[in-house]
Design an enzyme around this catalytic site. Structure first.
Site, PDB file in Angstrom:
ATOM      1  N   SER A   1      30.890   3.717 -12.634  1.00 42.65           N
ATOM      2  CA  SER A   1      29.824   4.585 -12.118  1.00 42.65           C
ATOM      3  C   SER A   1      30.315   6.027 -12.186  1.00 42.65           C
ATOM      4  O   SER A   1      31.506   6.278 -12.417  1.00 42.65           O
ATOM      5  CB  SER A   1      29.553   4.188 -10.657  1.00 42.65           C
ATOM      6  OG  SER A   1      28.907   5.213  -9.947  1.00 42.65           O
TER       7      SER A   1
ATOM      8  N   TYR B   1      31.443   2.022  -2.097  1.00 44.59           N
ATOM      9  CA  TYR B   1      30.995   1.958  -3.494  1.00 44.59           C
ATOM     10  C   TYR B   1      31.931   2.774  -4.385  1.00 44.59           C
ATOM     11  O   TYR B   1      32.380   2.312  -5.438  1.00 44.59           O
ATOM     12  CB  TYR B   1      29.570   2.495  -3.572  1.00 44.59           C
ATOM     13  CG  TYR B   1      28.906   2.397  -4.922  1.00 44.59           C
ATOM     14  CD1 TYR B   1      28.269   1.223  -5.326  1.00 44.59           C
ATOM     15  CD2 TYR B   1      28.904   3.479  -5.802  1.00 44.59           C
ATOM     16  CE1 TYR B   1      27.650   1.135  -6.565  1.00 44.59           C
ATOM     17  CE2 TYR B   1      28.291   3.402  -7.041  1.00 44.59           C
ATOM     18  CZ  TYR B   1      27.653   2.228  -7.419  1.00 44.59           C
ATOM     19  OH  TYR B   1      27.042   2.135  -8.645  1.00 44.59           O
TER      20      TYR B   1
HETATM   21  P1  NDP Z   1      20.152  -3.541  -9.916  1.00 44.88           P
HETATM   22  O1  NDP Z   1      20.052  -3.572  -8.431  1.00 44.88           O
HETATM   23  O2  NDP Z   1      18.944  -3.371 -10.751  1.00 44.88           O
HETATM   24  O3  NDP Z   1      20.942  -4.814 -10.434  1.00 44.88           O
HETATM   25  C1  NDP Z   1      22.030  -5.363  -9.730  1.00 44.88           C
HETATM   26  C2  NDP Z   1      22.276  -6.734 -10.297  1.00 44.88           C
HETATM   27  O4  NDP Z   1      23.403  -7.315  -9.654  1.00 44.88           O
HETATM   28  C3  NDP Z   1      21.111  -7.668 -10.081  1.00 44.88           C
HETATM   29  O5  NDP Z   1      20.888  -8.349 -11.285  1.00 44.88           O
HETATM   30  C4  NDP Z   1      21.597  -8.612  -9.005  1.00 44.88           C
HETATM   31  O6  NDP Z   1      20.995  -9.883  -9.198  1.00 44.88           O
HETATM   32  C5  NDP Z   1      23.083  -8.636  -9.275  1.00 44.88           C
HETATM   33  N1  NDP Z   1      23.896  -8.989  -8.118  1.00 44.88           N
HETATM   34  C6  NDP Z   1      24.045  -8.291  -6.955  1.00 44.88           C
HETATM   35  N2  NDP Z   1      24.848  -8.960  -6.120  1.00 44.88           N
HETATM   36  C7  NDP Z   1      25.235 -10.095  -6.758  1.00 44.88           C
HETATM   37  C8  NDP Z   1      26.055 -11.199  -6.405  1.00 44.88           C
HETATM   38  N3  NDP Z   1      26.677 -11.281  -5.217  1.00 44.88           N
HETATM   39  N4  NDP Z   1      26.218 -12.195  -7.309  1.00 44.88           N
HETATM   40  C9  NDP Z   1      25.609 -12.139  -8.511  1.00 44.88           C
HETATM   41  N5  NDP Z   1      24.821 -11.124  -8.909  1.00 44.88           N
HETATM   42  C10 NDP Z   1      24.629 -10.119  -8.032  1.00 44.88           C
HETATM   43  O7  NDP Z   1      21.203  -2.352 -10.181  1.00 44.88           O
HETATM   44  P2  NDP Z   1      21.661  -1.588 -11.499  1.00 44.88           P
HETATM   45  O8  NDP Z   1      21.178  -2.242 -12.718  1.00 44.88           O
HETATM   46  O9  NDP Z   1      21.394  -0.173 -11.249  1.00 44.88           O
HETATM   47  O10 NDP Z   1      23.240  -1.786 -11.366  1.00 44.88           O
HETATM   48  C11 NDP Z   1      24.006  -2.588 -12.242  1.00 44.88           C
HETATM   49  C12 NDP Z   1      25.438  -2.073 -12.217  1.00 44.88           C
HETATM   50  O11 NDP Z   1      25.460  -0.726 -12.676  1.00 44.88           O
HETATM   51  C13 NDP Z   1      26.066  -2.062 -10.826  1.00 44.88           C
HETATM   52  O12 NDP Z   1      27.423  -2.407 -10.924  1.00 44.88           O
HETATM   53  C14 NDP Z   1      25.909  -0.615 -10.396  1.00 44.88           C
HETATM   54  O13 NDP Z   1      26.884  -0.245  -9.457  1.00 44.88           O
HETATM   55  C15 NDP Z   1      26.121   0.074 -11.737  1.00 44.88           C
HETATM   56  N6  NDP Z   1      25.619   1.439 -11.789  1.00 44.88           N
HETATM   57  C16 NDP Z   1      24.288   1.738 -11.680  1.00 44.88           C
HETATM   58  C17 NDP Z   1      23.864   3.049 -11.771  1.00 44.88           C
HETATM   59  C18 NDP Z   1      22.436   3.446 -11.706  1.00 44.88           C
HETATM   60  O14 NDP Z   1      22.152   4.656 -11.731  1.00 44.88           O
HETATM   61  N7  NDP Z   1      21.493   2.531 -11.657  1.00 44.88           N
HETATM   62  C19 NDP Z   1      24.824   4.145 -11.955  1.00 44.88           C
HETATM   63  C20 NDP Z   1      26.180   3.717 -12.047  1.00 44.88           C
HETATM   64  C21 NDP Z   1      26.554   2.431 -11.961  1.00 44.88           C
HETATM   65  P3  NDP Z   1      20.629 -10.893  -7.965  1.00 44.88           P
HETATM   66  O15 NDP Z   1      20.124 -10.052  -6.848  1.00 44.88           O
HETATM   67  O16 NDP Z   1      19.643 -11.842  -8.552  1.00 44.88           O
HETATM   68  O17 NDP Z   1      21.936 -11.568  -7.642  1.00 44.88           O
END
Ligand code: NDP
Length: 252
Positions: free
Chosen positions: A142, A155
């Site tokens: 991130s 985070y």
């Molecule tokens: P979303 O909230 O859209 O997606 C998060 C995903 O993680 C979901 O598919 C969720 O699926 C899954 N998830 C969360 N907890 C668990 C768990 N315990 N076990 C399995 N799956 C899990 O977020 P983003 O797409 O934005 O984020 C994806 C990654 O990118 C993250 O690591 C985030 O920190 C990183 N990121 C995002 C940024 C942004 O601007 N959006 C910027 C920088 C980094 P489900 O709930 O079905 O389990």
């Protein structure tokens, strides 16, 4: 150079957001993609979407913070697909609070989901990757791997840790032809940041002002980097930390 036919990829959190953007890229390049997340309705919808676009995909439920669940994910992937070549450690959450208000349980929840998960998934993926002659691991960091913010202590700690874990895994497993790299997204329009926009005053304006590209990232901005880091094109790249941020982090 970018052909992933015959390869099997796990994308944690592949049912939405950045993970789905990466899954689209990998499936489009020919990989069979395992959409690994908790919400099975969402995962099945992602699989249907990938298949409709001509890709091969399946959903396997996992809680990445749970050691046994992660082991079952990798076991089930190898049983159903015969091999494992690519792992994208993308699942992540945030709890936005000042450090002094953080409980230990909240701290652990964020660290377990964002950082320990990448260790658990990578450790589980190592034996089948090694047996298959090599592999590719892509860890999602991130802007908080570089910067800090008052509202996001756990985070930022987890995402800083992702970069150092990446370098250590890359060092350890280069001899096994496993490349491990990190991608640091800028501000991307997903469910995660829709929540942030509601919780952090002025965020939308700040992102637009500070990002040289002048826009939020889209999930499809991650298809290309996923394919590149999963394909033979990147075979001599390991331990690298690559920003995909529209220039956010280089703006003085
Ligand atoms: P979303 O909230 O859209 O997606 C998060 C995903 O993680 C979901 O598919 C969720 O699926 C899954 N998830 C969360 N907890 C668990 C768990 N315990 N076990 C399995 N799956 C899990 O977020 P983003 O797409 O934005 O984020 C994806 C990654 O990118 C993250 O690591 C985030 O920190 C990183 N990121 C995002 C940024 C942004 O601007 N959006 C910027 C920088 C980094 P489900 O709930 O079905 O389990």
């Amino acid at each position: 150079m970018f052909d992933l036919k015959g390869k099997v990829a796990i994308v944690t959190g592949g049912n939405g957001g950045i993970g789905l953007g990466m899954a689209r890229g990998l499936a489009g390049a020919g990989a069979r993609v395992v959409v690994a997340a908790r919400n099975q309705e969402k995962s099945r919808a992602a699989v249907r979407e990938l298949e409709k676009a001509g890709g091969q995909a399946l959903a396997i439920a996992v809680d990445v913070a749970d050691e046994a669940s992660v082991q079952a994910l990798v076991r089930s992937t190898v049983e159903q697909c015969g091999r494992l070549d690519i792992l994208v450690n993308n699942a992540g959450i945030n709890i936005r609070k000042q450090p002094q208000d953080y409980t230990l349980a909240e701290w652990r929840q964020v660290l377990d989901t964002n950082l320990t998960s990448a260790f658990l998934c990578s450790r589980a993926a190592y034996p089948p990757m090694k047996a298959g002659g090599g592999g590719k691991i892509v860890n999602i960091g991130s802007m908080m791997s570089i910067f800090g913010a008052s509202f996001t202590p756990a985070y930022a700690a987890s995402k800083g840790g992702i970069v150092q874990l990446t370098k250590s895994l890359a060092t350890a497993w280069a001899k096994d032809h496993i490349q491990v790299n990190a991608v640091l997204p800028g501000w991307i329009d997903t469910d995660l940041t829709q929540a942030a926009r509601r919780q952090v005053a002025g965020l939308n304006e700040n992102v637009l002002r500070r990002t040289p590209a002048g826009r939020w990232g889209a999930i499809d901005d991650f298809a290309g980097i996923a394919v590149f880091l999963a394909a033979p094109a990147s075979d001599f790249i390991t331990g690298a930390v690559i920003t995909v941020d529209g220039g956010y982090s280089i703006q003085g």
